[in-house]
Design a protein around this motif. Structure first.
Motif, short mmCIF file in Angstrom:
data_model
loop_
_atom_site.label_atom_id
_atom_site.label_comp_id
_atom_site.label_asym_id
_atom_site.label_seq_id
_atom_site.Cartn_x
_atom_site.Cartn_y
_atom_site.Cartn_z
N LEU A 148 65.86 -26.32 -24.81
CA LEU A 148 66.13 -26.69 -23.60
C LEU A 148 65.20 -27.84 -23.06
O LEU A 148 63.73 -27.52 -23.08
N HIS A 149 65.74 -29.02 -22.87
CA HIS A 149 65.12 -30.13 -22.11
C HIS A 149 65.72 -30.23 -20.79
O HIS A 149 66.92 -30.33 -20.38
N PRO A 197 62.39 -20.41 -18.95
CA PRO A 197 61.95 -19.99 -20.21
C PRO A 197 62.59 -21.11 -21.11
O PRO A 197 63.51 -21.77 -21.00
N ASN A 198 62.03 -21.11 -22.49
CA ASN A 198 62.57 -21.96 -23.47
C ASN A 198 62.59 -23.57 -23.15
O ASN A 198 63.27 -24.43 -23.83
N VAL A 199 61.67 -24.00 -22.14
CA VAL A 199 61.93 -25.62 -22.15
C VAL A 199 60.78 -26.34 -22.93
O VAL A 199 59.83 -25.72 -23.02
N THR A 200 61.35 -27.09 -23.55
CA THR A 200 60.55 -27.90 -24.54
C THR A 200 60.52 -29.35 -24.30
O THR A 200 59.94 -30.10 -25.26
N GLY A 201 61.32 -29.95 -23.28
CA GLY A 201 61.42 -31.32 -23.05
C GLY A 201 61.37 -31.58 -21.95
O GLY A 201 62.26 -31.07 -21.04
N ILE A 202 60.80 -32.94 -21.36
CA ILE A 202 61.30 -33.45 -20.04
C ILE A 202 61.69 -34.89 -20.32
O ILE A 202 60.94 -35.56 -21.08
N ILE A 231 55.29 -29.14 -24.86
CA ILE A 231 56.62 -30.00 -24.15
C ILE A 231 56.28 -31.35 -24.49
O ILE A 231 55.32 -32.07 -24.55
N LEU A 232 57.64 -31.90 -25.01
CA LEU A 232 57.72 -33.16 -25.22
C LEU A 232 58.17 -34.13 -24.20
O LEU A 232 59.16 -33.85 -23.68
N VAL A 233 57.47 -35.17 -23.91
CA VAL A 233 57.75 -36.24 -22.64
C VAL A 233 58.29 -37.35 -23.29
O VAL A 233 57.83 -37.90 -24.14
N GLY A 234 59.57 -37.65 -22.64
CA GLY A 234 60.03 -38.79 -22.99
C GLY A 234 60.60 -39.57 -21.73
O GLY A 234 60.74 -39.20 -20.84
N ASN A 235 60.55 -40.96 -21.75
CA ASN A 235 60.90 -41.64 -20.63
C ASN A 235 61.97 -42.79 -20.95
O ASN A 235 61.52 -43.78 -21.70
N ASN A 236 63.08 -42.93 -20.34
CA ASN A 236 64.07 -43.71 -20.54
C ASN A 236 63.65 -44.96 -19.72
O ASN A 236 64.62 -45.58 -19.04
N HIS A 237 62.53 -45.60 -20.14
CA HIS A 237 62.24 -46.92 -19.31
C HIS A 237 62.52 -48.09 -19.96
O HIS A 237 62.23 -49.24 -19.51
N HIS A 238 63.51 -48.03 -21.25
CA HIS A 238 63.72 -49.12 -21.83
C HIS A 238 62.71 -50.16 -22.38
O HIS A 238 62.86 -51.17 -22.67
#
Length: 431
Positions: A148-149, A197-202, A231-238
């Motif tokens: 889950l993200h 629980p089970n959160v692996t991404g933001i 946790i994997l961090v991603g950012n939709n900043h283009h």
């Protein structure tokens, strides 16, 4: 998500590029392992769901229709998704062959779809539903082995401390309490990471509304990795990835392409990649949007992403009652049947070692290459360039019969005369 809309605001007048402060970040061993696992999953379900679904006109309806914020907030009184069933949503993802779910915890309208102590503008306190669907979903994902993200919007159209439309001076919005807003986000992110629980991404979104503001990523990213290094961090900043991020996403485009205008500055980095797209043409529920993508279109998007070493995150927008419309579920079930038969050529593969060709793409797992023929051939063969490994055997995937081939220093020719090609994807396996 980003919608192209004209906004007249002095905050857009600041043209000098601001270099965001980022943490001095070295990913942990568990984070590196999670990145590899993320790349192996290949296919995920994106869910945009919020009180905007009540109006059935997409997640940007407040801005597109110029609805005053205090009027828009009344939608919470009508949001009562009694037919929401976390088990059904997770089973939908599993049936489609998806390995993870990314869902909106808070979108640009500022409404929190989870039980939060940071604001009363949330699904538990502000709606007649009074329950936390994200907790139910997180528990069901943990039970079923689906990762889950959480999508989390940096942009907020309504909170006074965000100050939407205020000018940016010295990298902060004026006439607001910017530090209060940053602390608000940190509080909510802490809740999402420690309680569910089970959160692996933001999955962050909205940076592009204030590209020259100081978003304090040094503190936000560090907090996330301190709370859970996995946790994997991603950012939709283009943009090219910032230090402190763990994967790079592309909106409505394959990596390296810019057909929508969002990815002009999205230089591909060394992080795991993900591309996201809608199953029709809307992120949030849109009752008038019947531009449904076909099974073939979705499979081609998935295969093309895998051939570029990227995951594919496919979005649905549930209805306000909590159900996902049958046009989506029926299509996803058919995609799942294809994945059940051909998923070996997608899951746990890597792409990008050989550039996409006019006829299709190549994925690889160990010493096996899969050439996916997606487009019509002009000649009765395919040529795979820059293939240095010695090939010992070539056959159609799932068939024991060998195909004729000729390997030369510049690549390999695989001959397909009198070989019937699949209407969706003809897959050649090279050993």
């Amino acid at each position: 998500m980003l919608v192209l809309i004209v906004i007249t605001s002095s905050n857009l007048a600041y043209t000098q590029e601001f270099i965001q402060p980022v943490p001095d970040y070295t990913p942990s061993t568990v984070n590196i392992d999670e990145r590899s696992k993320f790349q192996n999953m290949k296919f995920g379900l994106f869910i945009h769901w919020g009180i905007y679904s009540v109006l059935g006109d997409g997640e940007w309806v407040m801005r597109v229709k110029n609805i005053p914020y205090n009027s828009y907030k009344r939608l919470a009184d009508f949001f009562n998704p009694q037919q929401f069933n976390a088990k059904e949503w997770v089973q939908l993802a599993k049936t489609a062959g998806m390995k993870y779910i990314t869902i909106t915890s808070r979108h640009h309208d500022g409404f929190s779809m989870f039980n939060t102590a940071a604001t009363s503008y949330d699904i538990v306190d502000a709606t007649p539903y009074r329950k936390d669907p994200l907790m139910e979903l997180a528990q069901e994902c943990a039970k079923e082995g689906i990762e889950l993200h959480f999508y989390y919007s940096l942009l907020d159209w309504g909170r006074p401390d965000y100050g939407f439309g205020q000018p940016i001076v010295n990298h902060e919005p004026q006439n607001t309490d910017w530090s209060s807003y940053i602390n608000f986000m940190k509080t909510q992110l802490t809740e999402l990471i420690t309680k569910y629980p089970n959160v692996t991404g933001i999955w962050f979104d909205g940076h592009w509304e204030r590209p020259n503001a100081n978003w304090h990523y040094d503190g936000i990213y560090s907090l996330i990795h301190q709370l859970n290094p996995k946790i994997l961090v991603g950012n939709n900043h283009h943009l090219a990835p910032f230090k402190g991020e763990d994967f790079q996403m592309f909106e409505k485009d394959l990596p390296g392409e810019n057909t929508t205008g969002f990815s002009g500055q999205s230089k591909i980095g060394s992080l795991p990649l993900e591309t996201c797209e809608t199953i029709n043409n809307s992120w949030g529920f849109n009752i008038n949007d019947s531009r449904y993508k076909s099974v073939k279109q979705i499979i081609h998007y998935l295969v093309n992403a895998a051939g570029r070493n990227a995951n594919f995150l496919l979005n649905v927008g549930p209805m306000p009652n909590g159900k996902i419309q049958p046009e989506f579920t029926d299509t996803l079930a058919k995609v799942g049947k294809w994945m059940g038969k051909y998923g070996e050529t997608i899951y746990e593969t890597r792409g990008g070692n050989i550039a996409p060709q006019k006829w299709g793409v190549i994925t690889q797992k160990g010493n096996i290459l899969y050439a996916h023929i997606l487009n019509r051939l002009k000649e009765p063969y395919v040529f795979i360039p820059d293939l240095k490994q010695k090939i010992s055997r070539v056959n159609l995937f799932g068939s024991s019969g060998e195909l004729k081939f000729k390997q030369q220093p510049e690549g390999i020719f695989v001959y397909l005369a009198n070989i019937p090609l699949d209407s969706i994807d003809t897959i050649i396996q090279l050993q």
